[in-house]
Design a protein around this motif. Structure first.
Motif, short mmCIF file in Angstrom:
data_model
loop_
_atom_site.label_atom_id
_atom_site.label_comp_id
_atom_site.label_asym_id
_atom_site.label_seq_id
_atom_site.Cartn_x
_atom_site.Cartn_y
_atom_site.Cartn_z
N ALA A 44 0.83 -1.21 0.00
CA ALA A 44 0.00 0.00 0.00
C ALA A 44 0.87 1.26 0.00
O ALA A 44 0.57 2.23 -0.69
N ASP A 45 1.95 1.23 0.77
CA ASP A 45 2.84 2.39 0.86
C ASP A 45 3.70 2.58 -0.38
O ASP A 45 3.95 3.70 -0.79
N LEU A 46 4.17 1.47 -0.96
CA LEU A 46 5.17 1.54 -2.02
C LEU A 46 4.63 1.25 -3.42
O LEU A 46 5.30 1.56 -4.40
N GLY A 47 3.49 0.59 -3.49
CA GLY A 47 3.00 0.02 -4.73
C GLY A 47 2.60 1.01 -5.79
O GLY A 47 2.28 2.15 -5.48
N PRO A 48 2.61 0.58 -7.05
CA PRO A 48 3.16 -0.72 -7.45
C PRO A 48 4.67 -0.76 -7.21
O PRO A 48 5.36 0.21 -7.47
N VAL A 49 5.11 -1.88 -6.66
CA VAL A 49 6.51 -2.01 -6.25
C VAL A 49 7.09 -3.31 -6.79
O VAL A 49 6.42 -4.34 -6.79
N ALA A 50 8.35 -3.23 -7.25
CA ALA A 50 9.04 -4.43 -7.70
C ALA A 50 9.16 -5.40 -6.53
O ALA A 50 9.40 -5.01 -5.39
N SER A 65 -3.52 -15.45 -4.20
CA SER A 65 -4.60 -16.45 -4.31
C SER A 65 -5.84 -16.00 -3.56
O SER A 65 -6.95 -16.40 -3.90
N GLY A 66 -5.67 -15.12 -2.56
CA GLY A 66 -6.81 -14.56 -1.85
C GLY A 66 -7.40 -13.33 -2.53
O GLY A 66 -8.33 -12.71 -2.00
N GLY A 67 -6.85 -12.94 -3.68
CA GLY A 67 -7.36 -11.79 -4.41
C GLY A 67 -7.00 -10.46 -3.77
O GLY A 67 -7.67 -9.45 -4.02
N LEU A 68 -5.92 -10.43 -2.97
CA LEU A 68 -5.55 -9.22 -2.22
C LEU A 68 -4.46 -8.40 -2.90
O LEU A 68 -4.36 -7.20 -2.66
N VAL A 69 -3.62 -9.05 -3.71
CA VAL A 69 -2.59 -8.36 -4.49
C VAL A 69 -2.56 -8.95 -5.89
O VAL A 69 -3.05 -10.06 -6.12
N VAL A 70 -1.97 -8.20 -6.80
CA VAL A 70 -1.70 -8.71 -8.14
C VAL A 70 -0.23 -8.47 -8.44
O VAL A 70 0.36 -7.50 -7.98
N ARG A 71 0.34 -9.41 -9.19
CA ARG A 71 1.71 -9.27 -9.68
C ARG A 71 1.63 -9.19 -11.19
O ARG A 71 1.10 -10.08 -11.83
N GLU A 72 2.17 -8.10 -11.70
CA GLU A 72 2.15 -7.87 -13.14
C GLU A 72 3.54 -7.42 -13.56
O GLU A 72 4.31 -6.95 -12.72
N PRO A 73 3.86 -7.53 -14.82
CA PRO A 73 5.18 -7.04 -15.26
C PRO A 73 5.36 -5.57 -14.87
O PRO A 73 4.45 -4.76 -15.04
N ASP A 74 6.52 -5.28 -14.34
CA ASP A 74 6.85 -3.91 -13.91
C ASP A 74 7.00 -3.03 -15.15
O ASP A 74 7.79 -3.35 -16.03
N LYS A 84 8.52 -0.37 -15.49
CA LYS A 84 9.88 0.18 -15.58
C LYS A 84 10.88 -0.87 -16.06
O LYS A 84 11.91 -0.53 -16.62
N ASP A 85 10.59 -2.14 -15.79
CA ASP A 85 11.50 -3.22 -16.18
C ASP A 85 10.65 -4.49 -16.34
O ASP A 85 10.32 -5.14 -15.37
N ARG A 86 10.28 -4.81 -17.55
CA ARG A 86 9.34 -5.91 -17.83
C ARG A 86 9.87 -7.28 -17.37
O ARG A 86 9.11 -8.24 -17.32
N ARG A 87 11.14 -7.37 -17.03
CA ARG A 87 11.69 -8.64 -16.53
C ARG A 87 11.31 -8.88 -15.07
O ARG A 87 11.47 -9.98 -14.56
N LYS A 88 10.81 -7.84 -14.41
CA LYS A 88 10.48 -7.93 -12.99
C LYS A 88 8.97 -7.87 -12.80
O LYS A 88 8.25 -7.35 -13.64
N ASN A 89 8.54 -8.39 -11.65
CA ASN A 89 7.14 -8.28 -11.27
C ASN A 89 6.94 -7.04 -10.40
O ASN A 89 7.76 -6.75 -9.54
N ALA A 90 5.84 -6.33 -10.64
CA ALA A 90 5.42 -5.24 -9.76
C ALA A 90 4.19 -5.72 -9.01
O ALA A 90 3.29 -6.34 -9.59
N VAL A 91 4.15 -5.43 -7.73
CA VAL A 91 3.05 -5.88 -6.87
C VAL A 91 2.18 -4.69 -6.53
O VAL A 91 2.68 -3.62 -6.18
N SER A 92 0.87 -4.88 -6.65
CA SER A 92 -0.11 -3.83 -6.33
C SER A 92 -1.24 -4.44 -5.50
O SER A 92 -1.53 -5.63 -5.61
N LEU A 93 -1.88 -3.59 -4.72
CA LEU A 93 -3.07 -4.02 -3.96
C LEU A 93 -4.27 -4.06 -4.88
O LEU A 93 -4.40 -3.24 -5.79
N THR A 94 -5.16 -4.99 -4.60
CA THR A 94 -6.47 -4.99 -5.24
C THR A 94 -7.41 -4.18 -4.34
O THR A 94 -7.05 -3.81 -3.21
N GLY A 95 -8.60 -3.93 -4.82
CA GLY A 95 -9.60 -3.25 -3.99
C GLY A 95 -9.88 -4.03 -2.72
O GLY A 95 -9.97 -3.45 -1.62
#
Length: 144
Positions: A48-54, A78-87, A89-100
């Motif tokens: 929540a503080d940093l996202g989307p964050v690598a 798996s609980g639908g609380l975050v998503v990991r998508e390509p960053d 800034k750097d598509r080789r990394k995952n960026a993590v974000s909160l879901t609603g």
């Protein structure tokens, strides 16, 4: 009969450890009522503080081993609380974000954790709480 371990009980480190253990137990119990574990709450809060964050940056920011972070993120995703998508800034990394839903659960967890911390500090007056927090920050090395 005097309390056992009088030498140990006068050490600030022992007393801080006891207070920390009590605080962790209170918070863990409060989070469990929301179906959360401590590290899951820490990760949600950091996202929540940093996202989307690598993912790697997230692990460094909370000082959690990458293998452990992957397990926590798998649970949260798996609980639908975050998503990991390509960053972006750097598509080789995952960026993590909160879901609603993750944001809503985090809000409930933050309220529960605050209530647990209020219970921990209940023996202190408001001014004592402020002073105690100031002193903890100074000795914990987290003031800067």
């Amino acid at each position: 009969m005097p309390a056992p371990l009088p030498g140990i009980r006068t050490l600030p480190s022992w007393l801080l450890g006891r207070a920390a253990a009590r605080g962790r137990a209170l918070v863990a119990e409060a989070l469990a009522a929301e179906g959360m574990k401590m590290w899951h709450h820490v990760v949600l809060s950091a996202v929540a503080d940093l996202g989307p964050v690598a993912q790697a940056e997230l692990g460094r920011s909370i000082q959690l081993d990458p293998k452990d972070l992957v397990g926590v993120l798998n649970d949260l995703q798996s609980g639908g609380l975050v998503v990991r998508e390509p960053d972006p800034k750097d598509r080789r990394k995952n960026a993590v974000s909160l879901t609603g839903e993750g944001a809503r659960l985090l809000k409930r967890c933050e309220k529960a954790a605050r209530a647990a911390n209020d219970a921990l500090l209940a023996p202190l007056a408001a001014a004592e709480r402020d002073q105690f927090m100031s002193l903890l920050i100074r000795i914990s090395g987290t003031d800067g």
